[in-house]
Design a protein around this motif. Structure first.
Motif, PDB file in Angstrom:
ATOM      1  N   GLY A  92       0.821  -1.309   0.223  1.00 50.04           N
ATOM      2  CA  GLY A  92       0.205   0.053   0.209  1.00 50.04           C
ATOM      3  C   GLY A  92       0.900   0.850  -0.130  1.00 50.04           C
ATOM      4  N   GLU A  93       2.275   1.098   0.766  1.00 54.41           N
ATOM      5  CA  GLU A  93       2.663   2.580   1.247  1.00 54.41           C
ATOM      6  C   GLU A  93       3.471   2.240   0.231  1.00 54.41           C
ATOM      7  OE1 GLU A  93       6.471   3.989   4.123  1.00 54.41           O
ATOM      8  OE2 GLU A  93       4.965   2.389   4.837  1.00 54.41           O
ATOM      9  N   LYS A  95       2.806   1.057  -3.897  1.00 49.16           N
ATOM     10  CA  LYS A  95       1.573   2.152  -4.553  1.00 49.16           C
ATOM     11  C   LYS A  95       2.204   0.161  -5.461  1.00 49.16           C
ATOM     12  CE  LYS A  95       0.822   6.860  -3.943  1.00 49.16           C
ATOM     13  NZ  LYS A  95       1.065   7.035  -2.928  1.00 49.16           N
ATOM     14  N   ASP A  97       0.273  -2.366  -7.236  1.00 47.40           N
ATOM     15  CA  ASP A  97      -1.358  -2.503  -7.175  1.00 47.40           C
ATOM     16  C   ASP A  97      -1.606  -3.925  -7.658  1.00 47.40           C
ATOM     17  OD1 ASP A  97      -1.627  -1.915 -10.102  1.00 47.40           O
ATOM     18  OD2 ASP A  97      -2.536   0.222  -9.710  1.00 47.40           O
TER      19      ASP A  97
END
Length: 221
Positions: A92-93, A95, A97
């Protein structure tokens, strides 16, 4: 007679020392490792860990020892949930995906490491297949113990280090070592040699996992 893990550890020491002093690790601890290399590592490691969990389940299905079966099933189903959760935070940190994951080719070393473990599952024995999993526990645990007090000035790198010095991960590592020792005590001389070979090959691929990420390895075609 000494446990088979003692001999494995001694024979693997040259490979492990190279892992502990690999530029990927020393720069991670110093905070100078480019974040793009760490992103690359995480994506390849995601492929590895998915297969690592599946291998726990498949080996559990082979063994008749209830304690070993339970440990492997728990490992597959998230016994080391701290590692899984911190990976989610990292993705998440940074990015990373699902589309990036899907479009990132599997590296040669990650592919070969997983292939080695499946070879031991399909062509070896329960003991050699289980042993192939052990360096991923043990090497990372020793690495975490060595680096945790030194630390890294980069928060995400420090979190990565701390994951492998946690009481939960250390406990899982010690249980895995005891399982391999139990299997080694029950094995013939020939199977013990095969277990040692399996351990050393996994240790070789662990060393090359750092190099793979450091150079962002490609197939070259």
């Amino acid at each position: 007679m000494q446990p088979i893990s003692v001999k494995m550890h001694e024979l693997a020491k040259p490979l492990w020392e190279k892992s502990f002093h690999h530029p990927f690790i020393t720069e991670l601890a110093a905070g100078s490792l480019p974040m793009d290399n760490f992103r690359y590592y995480l994506k390849q490691d995601r492929y590895y860990l998915g297969n690592f969990a599946d291998l726990h389940r498949k080996i559990a299905a082979q063994t008749t020892d209830p304690a070993i079966k339970q440990f492997l099933i728990e490992g597959a189903d998230g016994m080391n949930s701290g590692e899984t959760e911190i990976r989610k935070e990292f993705f998440g940190e940074l990015k990373i995906d699902e589309n990036e994951i899907k479009t990132t080719p599997i590296s040669p070393n990650a592919y070969n490491y997983v292939a080695h473990m499946y070879h031991e599952l399909n062509e070896g024995t329960t003991a050699t297949a289980t042993t192939a999993l052990l360096p991923c526990y043990w090497l990372y645990n020793e690495m975490g113990q060595q680096l945790v007090n030194v630390g890294s000035p980069v928060k995400i790198y420090q979190q990565f280090i701390e994951t492998y010095d946690s009481p939960e991960f250390s406990d899982a590592t010690n249980k895995m070592i005891s399982i391999v020792d139990k299997l080694g005590a029950e094995a013939s001389d020939e199977e013990q040699e095969a277990m040692i070979k399996s351990f050393l090959r996994s240790s070789y691929f662990e060393l090359n996992f750092w190099q793979m990420a450091y150079e962002k390895e490609t197939w070259g075609v």
